[in-house]
Motif scaffolding. Structure first.
Motif, short mmCIF file in Angstrom:
data_model
loop_
_atom_site.label_atom_id
_atom_site.label_comp_id
_atom_site.label_asym_id
_atom_site.label_seq_id
_atom_site.Cartn_x
_atom_site.Cartn_y
_atom_site.Cartn_z
N VAL A 147 16.18 7.79 -1.74
CA VAL A 147 15.30 6.64 -1.46
C VAL A 147 14.48 6.91 -0.19
CG1 VAL A 147 15.23 4.18 -0.92
CG2 VAL A 147 16.86 5.04 -2.61
N THR A 148 15.11 7.50 0.81
CA THR A 148 14.40 7.87 2.03
C THR A 148 13.23 8.78 1.72
OG1 THR A 148 16.28 7.59 3.54
CG2 THR A 148 14.62 9.21 4.17
N MET A 149 13.46 9.77 0.87
CA MET A 149 12.40 10.70 0.48
C MET A 149 11.30 9.98 -0.30
SD MET A 149 12.74 13.65 1.74
CE MET A 149 11.52 14.46 0.71
N GLU A 150 11.69 9.05 -1.16
CA GLU A 150 10.70 8.30 -1.94
C GLU A 150 9.75 7.54 -1.02
OE1 GLU A 150 12.94 5.79 -4.51
OE2 GLU A 150 13.40 7.38 -5.96
N VAL A 151 10.32 6.85 -0.03
CA VAL A 151 9.49 6.09 0.91
C VAL A 151 8.58 7.03 1.69
CG1 VAL A 151 9.51 4.60 2.94
CG2 VAL A 151 11.19 4.24 1.12
N ALA A 152 9.15 8.14 2.18
CA ALA A 152 8.38 9.08 2.99
C ALA A 152 7.24 9.71 2.20
CB ALA A 152 9.30 10.15 3.56
N VAL A 153 7.54 10.15 0.99
CA VAL A 153 6.51 10.80 0.17
C VAL A 153 5.40 9.82 -0.20
CG1 VAL A 153 6.06 11.89 -2.07
CG2 VAL A 153 8.05 12.59 -0.72
N PRO A 212 4.35 0.44 18.74
CA PRO A 212 5.55 1.04 18.14
C PRO A 212 5.54 0.91 16.61
CG PRO A 212 6.12 -0.43 19.97
CD PRO A 212 4.67 -0.66 19.66
N ALA A 213 6.10 1.90 15.95
CA ALA A 213 6.21 1.85 14.50
C ALA A 213 7.04 0.64 14.07
CB ALA A 213 6.85 3.14 13.97
N LEU A 214 8.03 0.27 14.88
CA LEU A 214 8.86 -0.89 14.56
C LEU A 214 8.01 -2.16 14.54
CD1 LEU A 214 11.64 -2.05 14.01
CD2 LEU A 214 11.99 -2.22 16.48
N LEU A 262 8.62 -1.70 4.55
CA LEU A 262 8.82 -0.40 5.20
C LEU A 262 7.72 0.58 4.78
CD1 LEU A 262 10.62 1.44 6.93
CD2 LEU A 262 11.92 1.99 4.87
N LEU A 263 7.38 0.58 3.51
CA LEU A 263 6.34 1.47 3.01
C LEU A 263 5.00 1.14 3.64
CD1 LEU A 263 5.40 3.68 1.06
CD2 LEU A 263 5.16 1.92 -0.71
N ILE A 264 4.67 -0.14 3.73
CA ILE A 264 3.40 -0.55 4.34
C ILE A 264 3.35 -0.13 5.81
CG2 ILE A 264 2.02 -2.53 5.07
CD1 ILE A 264 2.96 -3.95 2.51
N GLY A 265 4.42 -0.39 6.53
CA GLY A 265 4.45 -0.06 7.95
C GLY A 265 4.28 1.43 8.21
N ILE A 266 5.02 2.25 7.46
CA ILE A 266 4.93 3.70 7.67
C ILE A 266 3.58 4.24 7.21
CG2 ILE A 266 5.97 5.94 7.12
CD1 ILE A 266 8.64 4.57 6.84
N THR A 267 3.07 3.70 6.10
CA THR A 267 1.75 4.12 5.62
C THR A 267 0.67 3.82 6.65
OG1 THR A 267 2.35 3.79 3.28
CG2 THR A 267 0.01 3.77 3.82
N PHE A 268 0.73 2.62 7.22
CA PHE A 268 -0.23 2.23 8.27
C PHE A 268 -0.17 3.21 9.43
CE2 PHE A 268 -1.46 -0.05 12.10
CZ PHE A 268 -2.63 -0.68 11.72
N PHE A 276 -5.69 6.79 2.82
CA PHE A 276 -6.30 5.87 3.77
C PHE A 276 -6.90 6.62 4.96
CE2 PHE A 276 -3.53 2.53 1.83
CZ PHE A 276 -4.54 1.63 1.53
N ALA A 277 -6.28 7.72 5.37
CA ALA A 277 -6.79 8.49 6.50
C ALA A 277 -8.15 9.10 6.16
CB ALA A 277 -5.80 9.59 6.88
#
Length: 221
Positions: free
Chosen positions: A24-30, A69-71, A94-100, A39-40
């Motif tokens: 699941v961690t990898m899914e979110v990260a990828v 902060p990412a948090l 979590l996905l939105i925050g890390i993507t941003f 977006f970049a």
């Protein structure tokens, strides 16, 4: 006096659950990297557009992503927008925050990469009959990705580590969340988080080494 008794067998018996969390961690990260890159690129184009409103929007995104902060970004995606009646699941927040966050950092990397590409590359494309857009898409963008490849792999590592912040918004399906839940059941804090740390380390090392091998093979010239 040190009288702690390690119970590795009890923890290793729960290793399959932790590995499921790692997936699941990898899914979110990828997913966050795929969306972050998209977006970049969009932010990079907006910053080059020459339109003051578009440049302001892109610059604001980059500045907020890089200087908060990412948090905070994850909290805003989960709790902040909830104030306006918009509710996301912990996974989505979590996905939105890390993507941003990814998009902001990658946009700055792409901007630096573009500065390293001589303007003569665009002129060469135009001399071959390409439009400005074709020259940018076919000549400039591939070189931009080439220059940014290793920084992108570093951002992927950072995205994996950022997933651990999901526990603050109720995310318990990823590696850190699963470890936290198992700790509440077994109280084997040291053993559980030691194993989780090893899994994080192995994942990030695989990504780092793979990126170097790919770069050495694809970018030899």
């Amino acid at each position: 006096m040190f009288d702690y008794t390690f119970q590795w067998k009890q923890v290793l018996a729960r290793l399959p659950q932790m590995l499921d969390g790692a997936v699941v961690t990898m899914e979110v990260a990828v997913l966050s990297m795929i969306l972050g890159v998209a977006f970049a690129v969009m932010l990079t184009v907006l910053r080059l557009s020459g339109s003051k409103p578009l440049v302001a929007i892109a610059t604001t995104w980059v500045e907020v992503a890089r200087n908060t902060p990412a948090l905070f970004q994850i909290y805003m995606a989960h709790f902040g927008v909830a104030s306006f009646g918009i509710h996301f699941s912990p996974f989505t927040s979590l996905l939105i925050g890390i993507t941003f966050n990814n998009a902001g950092y990658l946009a700055e990397n792409f901007r630096g990469a573009l500065k390293a590409i001589p303007e003569t590359q665009t002129r060469a494309g135009r001399s071959l009959g390409m439009t400005q857009l074709q020259a940018f898409r076919l000549i400039i963008v591939p070189q931009m990705f080439r220059i940014s490849f290793l920084p992108m792999s570093n951002q992927m590592v950072w995205a994996i580590l950022m997933t651990s912040l999901g526990v603050t918004v109720g995310m318990n399906a990823d590696l850190y969340g699963v470890t936290q839940d198992l700790n509440a059941l077994t109280f084997r804090t040291f053993e559980l988080f030691a194993v989780a740390g090893v899994i994080f380390y192995v994942i990030t090392k695989i990504i780092t080494l793979s990126a170097r091998l790919i770069a050495a093979r694809l970018f030899r010239y």
